[in-house]
Design an enzyme around this catalytic site. Structure first.
Site, PDB file in Angstrom:
ATOM      1  N   LYS A 197       0.858  -1.265   0.088  1.00 40.25           N
ATOM      2  CA  LYS A 197       0.173  -0.084   0.010  1.00 40.25           C
ATOM      3  C   LYS A 197       0.927   1.292  -0.018  1.00 40.25           C
ATOM      4  O   LYS A 197       0.329   2.451  -0.454  1.00 40.25           O
ATOM      5  CB  LYS A 197      -0.838   0.003   1.133  1.00 40.25           C
ATOM      6  CG  LYS A 197      -0.496   0.281   2.560  1.00 40.25           C
ATOM      7  CD  LYS A 197      -0.477   1.492   2.984  1.00 40.25           C
ATOM      8  CE  LYS A 197       0.551   1.613   4.268  1.00 40.25           C
ATOM      9  NZ  LYS A 197       0.909   2.644   4.755  1.00 40.25           N
ATOM     10  N   THR A 254      -4.176   5.260   3.881  1.00 41.83           N
ATOM     11  CA  THR A 254      -2.808   6.019   3.315  1.00 41.83           C
ATOM     12  C   THR A 254      -3.022   6.775   2.113  1.00 41.83           C
ATOM     13  O   THR A 254      -2.810   7.968   1.991  1.00 41.83           O
ATOM     14  CB  THR A 254      -1.929   4.935   3.057  1.00 41.83           C
ATOM     15  OG1 THR A 254      -1.737   4.110   4.024  1.00 41.83           O
ATOM     16  CG2 THR A 254      -0.632   5.324   2.863  1.00 41.83           C
TER      17      THR A 254
HETATM   18  O1  LIG Z   1       2.720   7.754   6.683  1.00 42.05           O
HETATM   19  P1  LIG Z   1       2.801   6.541   5.851  1.00 42.05           P
HETATM   20  O2  LIG Z   1       2.494   6.732   4.313  1.00 42.05           O
HETATM   21  O3  LIG Z   1       4.205   5.949   6.141  1.00 42.05           O
HETATM   22  O4  LIG Z   1       1.575   5.675   6.385  1.00 42.05           O
HETATM   23  C1  LIG Z   1       1.378   5.391   7.625  1.00 42.05           C
HETATM   24  C2  LIG Z   1       0.741   4.197   7.860  1.00 42.05           C
HETATM   25  O5  LIG Z   1       1.203   3.243   7.348  1.00 42.05           O
HETATM   26  C3  LIG Z   1      -0.818   4.468   7.518  1.00 42.05           C
HETATM   27  O6  LIG Z   1      -1.565   3.206   8.279  1.00 42.05           O
END
Ligand SMILES: O=P(O)(O)OC[C@H](O)CO
Ligand SMILES: NC(=O)c1ccc[n+]([C@@H]2O[C@H](COP(=O)([O-])OP(=O)(O)OC[C@H]3O[C@@H](n4cnc5c(N)ncnc54)[C@H](O)[C@@H]3O)[C@@H](O)[C@H]2O)c1
Length: 341
Positions: A197, A254
Site C-alpha cells: 500500500k 494511506t
Molecule cells: O505515513 P505513511 O505513508 O508511512 O503511512 C502511515 C501508515 O502506514 C498508515 O496506516
C-alpha cells in the site's frame, strides 16, 4: 483505560512517529513502556517533557512511557518487544539488540516494508536475526496513521500471528477504548498489504501532484488492490486479508490522507520534484520509495505482473517523468477487469 487484565512490560525500539504512538497505546492498555531512541537528546526531552516534539509535537505521553538510548536497559524484563524502525535498517539494528531480548518475550513488528536485496518480509528478518520461531513473532498492521492514533482518535487494526492464541495475547496487550485490534493468522498477507500500500500511495500521490481528481485516485487504489492481492495470493496469502483492515483499510487511509508520508512524497514527485529533493524535505521514512524495488523483485520471483509498482519503481529510479509514467500506464493494452494483468 486498559482492556488487558494485568500489567506488563513493553520495550519499543524506534521512537519515531509510530513507535511513539504505539508506546502510548500500550501504556493506555496497561503497560510500563520503555522506548528506545537513537539519540540521547530525544530520550532526555521525552523523559523531561513527556513529549516527543520531533515526531509527535503537542502529544503528551503517559507517565508509564519513558525513554532510553540503552538497548539492554530497554529490553530488560520485557514481555513484549516491539520493533518500529525503518524496514531497511531493521536487520543491522536488530543484530545489535538480539542478545538483550528476553527469550520468552513476544516480538512484534510494526514495520511496513520489504527488505532490499533479500525481498524478505520484516517477520522473516526478525526470525532470521533472533533465531525465533513463528510462535514468538507477530505483526500489527492496518489503517493506523500515527498522528491520529496518538491523538486517541478511534481506529481498528490487525494483529497477525502464526496462531490465533498468540494473536489474541498481543490483541489484549494493545486493546484500548480507542484502538481496536482484530486478530488474523495470515502473517504473510498482513505484511504484504502493509508494504504494497505504501507504493500504491506513492502512485496516488503522483496522480494528485499531476492535478488529477478522485476518479484517478479511486482507479489507482482499486487497481493497486488488485495487484496487491495477485501477488499475495501467488505467495500463499489468504485473499480475504486484502479486503480487510491490513489490505483495503490501510490502502484507503494511506491513499486518502495528507498525513501519509508516502502519499505526500508521491505528490511532490507528481509536482515535478526529484526523488532527492522530495527526500530532503522529509525527515521521516516513506517506505514505498525503497520497497517498490524489493516488491518488484518478489513479484518477478513469483511471476506476477504488477504494473503500478513497476511504474513507480521506474519513476523512483529516474527513468520516467510523471508524464511518462501516466502515458505508459494508460497506453497498456485493454484488459478484462478480472484475471487481466
Ligand atoms: O505515513 P505513511 O505513508 O508511512 O503511512 C502511515 C501508515 O502506514 C498508515 O496506516
Ligand atoms: N507513522 C505511521 O503512521 C506508521 C503507521 C503504521 C506503520 N508505520 C511503519 O512503522 C515503521 C516506522 O515508521 P515511523 O513512522 O515510526 O518512522 P519515522 O521516520 O517517524 O521514525 C523512524 C525512527 O527510526 C529511527 N531510525 C531511522 N533510521 C535509523 C537507523 N538507521 N537506525 C536506527 N534507527 C533509525 C528514527 O530516528 C526514528 O526514531 C515503518 O515501517 C512505517 O511504515 C508507520
Amino acid at each position: 483505560m486498559a482492556v488487558h487484565d494485568g500489567s506488563f512490560r513493553a520495550a519499543v525500539f524506534g521512537a519515531g512517529s509510530w513507535g511513539t504512538a504505539f508506546a502510548l497505546v500500550l501504556a493506555d492498555a496497561g503497560a510500563d513502556v520503555v522506548l528506545w531512541a537513537r539519540r540521547q537528546e530525544l530520550c532526555d526531552a521525552i523523559n523531561q517533557e513527556h513529549v516527543n516534539a520531533d515526531y509527535l509535537p503537542g502529544i503528551v505521553l503517559p507517565d508509564q512511557v519513558r525513554a532510553t538510548h540503552d538497548a539492554e536497559e530497554a529490553a530488560a524484563g520485557a514481555d513484549l518487544v516491539v520493533l518500529a524502525v525503518p524496514s531497511q535498517c531493521l536487520r543491522a539494528n536488530l543484530a545489535g539488540w538480539s542478545a538483550f531480548l528476553p527469550p520468552a518475550a513476544i516480538l512484534v513488528s510494526l514495520m511496513k516494508g520489504i527488505e532490499l536485496g533479500t525481498a524478505k518480509r520484516m517477520s522473516e528478518v526478525i526470525g532470521e536475526v533472533t533465531g525465533s520461531g513463528p510462535e514468538r513473532i507477530s505483526v500489527v498492521s492496518g489503517p493506523n496513521l500515527a498522528r491520529e492514533i496518538a491523538g486517541r482518535q478511534p481506529a481498528a487494526s490487525v494483529v497477525a500471528a502464526h496462531t490465533e492464541e498468540l494473536a489474541q495475547r498481543v490483541q489484549a496487550m494493545c486493546h484500548t477504548p480507542h484502538f481496536r485490534p482484530y486478530t488474523n493468522t495470515d502473517v504473510l498477507g498482513t505484511e504484504m498489504g502493509g508494504a504494497v500500500k505504501n507504493v500504491i500511495a506513492l502512485a496516488v500521490g503522483i496522480a494528485v501532484g499531476l492535478g488529477f481528481g478522485d476518479n484517478a485516485r479511486a482507479s489507482v487504489i482499486t487497481r493497486g488492490l488488485a495487484e496487491t492481492a495477485r501477488l499475495g495470493q501467488a505467495l500463499g496469502a489468504d485473499p480475504y486479508t486484502f479486503s480487510g483492515l491490513a489490505g483495503l483499510g490501510d490502502l484507503v487511509a494511506t491513499c486518502s490522507s495528507p498525513l501519509s508520508r508516502n502519499r505526500t512524497f508521491g505528490e511532490r514527485l507528481g509536482e515535478g520534484m526529484s526523488v532527492g529533493e522530495a527526500a530532503a524535505i522529509s525527515r521521516q521514512v516513506a517506505e514505498g520509495v525503497k520497497s517498490c524495488e524489493s516488491i518488484l523483485d518478489l513479484a518477478g520471483r513469483a511471476g506476477v505482473d504488477m504494473p503500478i509498482v513497476e511504474h513507480v519503481a521506474r519513476m523512483v529510479r529516474g527513468d520516467f517523468t510523471p508524464q511518462d509514467m501516466l502515458r505508459s500506464l494508460l497506453s497498456r493494452s485493454a484488459k478484462p477487469e478480472r484475471h487481466g494483468h
